[in-house]
Design a protein around this motif. Structure first.
Motif, short mmCIF file in Angstrom:
data_model
loop_
_atom_site.label_atom_id
_atom_site.label_comp_id
_atom_site.label_asym_id
_atom_site.label_seq_id
_atom_site.Cartn_x
_atom_site.Cartn_y
_atom_site.Cartn_z
N VAL A 199 14.34 15.00 6.25
CA VAL A 199 14.43 14.06 5.14
C VAL A 199 13.69 12.78 5.50
CG1 VAL A 199 15.95 12.69 3.64
CG2 VAL A 199 16.66 14.98 4.38
N GLY A 200 12.87 12.29 4.57
CA GLY A 200 12.16 11.03 4.75
C GLY A 200 12.43 10.10 3.58
N GLY A 201 12.66 8.81 3.86
CA GLY A 201 12.96 7.84 2.82
C GLY A 201 11.85 6.84 2.60
N PHE A 202 12.17 5.83 1.79
CA PHE A 202 11.19 4.78 1.49
C PHE A 202 11.94 3.48 1.25
CE2 PHE A 202 7.10 3.23 0.32
CZ PHE A 202 6.19 4.22 0.67
N VAL A 240 10.46 5.95 12.40
CA VAL A 240 10.86 7.32 12.70
C VAL A 240 12.25 7.35 13.33
CG1 VAL A 240 10.29 9.39 14.03
CG2 VAL A 240 8.47 8.04 12.97
N ARG A 241 13.13 8.16 12.72
CA ARG A 241 14.48 8.31 13.24
C ARG A 241 14.85 9.80 13.22
NH1 ARG A 241 15.55 3.65 9.54
NH2 ARG A 241 15.40 1.74 10.79
N ALA A 242 16.13 10.09 13.42
CA ALA A 242 16.56 11.47 13.67
C ALA A 242 16.49 12.40 12.46
CB ALA A 242 18.00 11.47 14.21
N ASP A 261 0.86 -1.18 0.00
CA ASP A 261 0.00 0.00 0.00
C ASP A 261 0.90 1.24 0.00
OD1 ASP A 261 -1.89 1.97 0.29
OD2 ASP A 261 -2.98 0.96 1.91
N TYR A 262 1.48 1.51 -1.17
CA TYR A 262 2.42 2.63 -1.28
C TYR A 262 1.76 3.97 -1.00
CZ TYR A 262 5.99 -0.40 -3.38
OH TYR A 262 6.92 -1.37 -3.60
N GLU A 263 0.52 4.10 -1.41
CA GLU A 263 -0.17 5.37 -1.23
C GLU A 263 -0.27 5.72 0.25
OE1 GLU A 263 -3.36 8.36 -0.92
OE2 GLU A 263 -3.26 6.38 0.02
N HIS A 264 -0.68 4.77 1.06
CA HIS A 264 -0.81 5.01 2.49
C HIS A 264 0.55 5.25 3.13
CE1 HIS A 264 -1.25 3.83 6.78
NE2 HIS A 264 -2.38 4.51 6.67
N GLY A 265 1.57 4.50 2.70
CA GLY A 265 2.90 4.68 3.26
C GLY A 265 3.45 6.07 3.00
N ALA A 266 3.29 6.55 1.77
CA ALA A 266 3.77 7.89 1.44
C ALA A 266 2.96 8.96 2.15
CB ALA A 266 3.70 8.10 -0.08
N TYR A 267 1.68 8.73 2.28
CA TYR A 267 0.82 9.67 2.99
C TYR A 267 1.27 9.81 4.45
CZ TYR A 267 -3.32 11.43 5.43
OH TYR A 267 -4.17 12.15 6.24
N SER A 281 24.04 9.21 9.23
CA SER A 281 24.14 10.21 10.31
C SER A 281 23.58 11.53 9.80
CB SER A 281 25.61 10.40 10.71
OG SER A 281 25.73 11.32 11.78
N PRO A 282 22.40 11.93 10.32
CA PRO A 282 21.58 11.21 11.30
C PRO A 282 20.83 10.03 10.66
CG PRO A 282 20.43 13.17 10.58
CD PRO A 282 21.80 13.23 9.94
N ALA A 283 20.38 9.10 11.51
CA ALA A 283 19.64 7.93 11.03
C ALA A 283 18.39 8.38 10.28
CB ALA A 283 19.26 7.03 12.21
N LEU A 284 18.08 7.65 9.21
CA LEU A 284 17.03 8.06 8.28
C LEU A 284 15.64 7.58 8.70
CD1 LEU A 284 16.27 9.30 5.48
CD2 LEU A 284 16.71 7.02 4.50
N THR A 285 14.71 8.53 8.81
CA THR A 285 13.29 8.20 8.94
C THR A 285 12.81 7.66 7.59
OG1 THR A 285 12.78 9.83 10.64
CG2 THR A 285 10.98 9.19 9.20
N THR A 286 12.17 6.51 7.60
CA THR A 286 11.82 5.89 6.32
C THR A 286 10.60 4.98 6.48
OG1 THR A 286 12.71 4.55 4.48
CG2 THR A 286 13.39 3.95 6.71
N VAL A 287 10.12 4.45 5.37
CA VAL A 287 8.96 3.57 5.36
C VAL A 287 9.44 2.14 5.12
CG1 VAL A 287 6.80 2.99 4.20
CG2 VAL A 287 7.44 5.40 4.52
N ARG A 288 9.11 1.25 6.04
CA ARG A 288 9.52 -0.15 5.92
C ARG A 288 8.50 -0.92 5.10
NH1 ARG A 288 10.59 -2.38 11.49
NH2 ARG A 288 12.53 -1.21 11.20
N LEU A 289 8.97 -1.65 4.09
CA LEU A 289 8.07 -2.39 3.21
C LEU A 289 7.88 -3.82 3.72
CD1 LEU A 289 9.47 -1.25 -0.25
CD2 LEU A 289 7.72 -0.18 1.16
#
Length: 358
Positions: A284-287, A346-348, A164-170, A297-305
């Motif tokens: 910054v937010g990743g996927f 969620v990270r730094a 559900d990529y849409e929800h993850g990006a949202y 550094s800093p650790a990346l906030t991202t979406v886990r698949l």
């Protein structure tokens, strides 16, 4: 008996002084063989190194006991985990895996469909090259049950299991907005595929619901897919060059969302060279939550698949369709479409307390 020669049923029968027919029935667990005899035959088959002839067994059973798996690039960490899960789940049910790689080539994609039909696989799991998917519809219509993975053809009557990529990006975009971001941009792949479209839709929905307007399109395309072949599915250098242009502009965003974590590597470098601090000056937010994300550094906030969940669910859907439990699709039986939810890690890099949200 020479070491290079394949051990046969006849060899086992001769060694034990029983008939070939008895050996065959014992190794296929037929009821007409006593338990002691069955155990003795199986032990001798193992001692001699007997390996069943799968092709001959397929002729007897009318089944190849093989699942086809078509993916675009095995070096993508998401697909690597997907392959592992599908192979394990298939093996539990007695199926081997035939893996084909397309490298985003429409021609190879069409050839893959023909190959699966020619080899007579029992079912197929396919990450398609999107565009014209009629060859996959023809394969399914020919009697080879098929499940699309990760990329959907809504216009075709094919089962689908994906993220559900849409929800993850949202959720990721809302998180950046809740952290104070008001000028956001999204760096996305240049491939016209449903995951990109869904992530973009989720990003735009979060902006719209938050009442954030823009005087220019906040979605920027990273030209990483224009090459004929890549060792990795994404190239950080492409995102780095685009991020350099962003930081040199007169409208610096206070948050940058990227379509995959590899792009974040390029963004981090461009921001550092411009004297900007990730998590302070720019969020910054990743996927993807690739293995390196937690060690930046800093650790990346991202979406886990949910790669393992996708693989397990896809095999479940395919086996059910192969067994006939899902029914024959037609006017009364629609294709099954299932999307698994992501988890926001969620990270730094987003200037927040670490945690996970689904």
């Amino acid at each position: 008996m020479g070491e290079s020669r394949r051990v046969t049923l006849k060899d086992i029968a001769k060694s034990l002084g029983v008939s070939v027919n008895t050996v065959s029935r014992a190794l296929t667990d037929k009821d007409s063989v006593g338990e002691d005899t069955r155990a003795r035959i199986k032990a001798e088959a193992q001692r001699l190194g007997y390996v069943p002839n799968s092709m001959a067994r397929s002729l007897v059973l009318g089944s190849a006991m093989t699942l086809g798996l078509v993916i675009t690039n095995p070096s993508n960490p998401f697909y690597s985990q997907l392959i592992s899960t599908i192979e394990q789940r298939g093996r539990v049910h007695g199926y081997s895996l035939m893996l084909l790689v397309t490298e985003e080539s429409p021609e190879v994609d069409r050839h893959a469909a023909e190959t699966l039909l020619r080899w007579g696989v029992d079912g197929a799991l396919v990450v398609p090259v999107q565009g014209d998917g009629e060859h996959w519809q023809r394969l399914d219509d020919s009697g080879v049950p098929l499940v699309c993975l990760n990329r959907d053809f809504p216009e075709l009557d094919l089962d689908f299991v994906g993220v559900d990529y849409e929800h993850g990006a949202y959720e990721a975009t809302r998180h950046l907005i809740d952290g104070g971001a008001r000028r956001l941009c999204l760096l996305e792949e240049d491939l016209p595929i449903s995951p990109v479209e869904d992530r973009t839709a989720g990003f735009r929905r979060a902006l719209a619901e938050s009442g954030i307007g823009t005087h220019r399109d906040p979605v920027l395309t990273v030209p990483t897919r224009r090459r004929e072949s890549l060792a990795l599915p994404w190239e950080p250098a492409d995102a780095y060059r685009l991020a350099q242009e962003i930081v040199r502009g007169d409208d610096l965003p206070d948050a940058i969302m990227v379509g995959n974590d590899y792009f974040a590597l390029g963004v981090y470098r461009a921001l550092a060279e411009a004297g900007l601090r990730v998590g302070d000056d720019v969020l910054v937010g990743g996927f993807g939550d690739h293995p390196f994300a937690a060690y930046l550094s800093p650790a990346l906030t991202t979406v886990r698949l949910p790669a393992a969940d996708i693989g397990a669910t896809a095999v479940e859907v395919l086996l059910r369709r192969m067994s006939g439990e899902g029914g024959e699709r037609g006017d009364s039986e629609e294709a099954e479409k299932r999307r698994e939810r992501c988890a926001l890690v969620v990270r730094a890099s987003s200037r927040a307390t670490e945690g996970t949200k689904t």
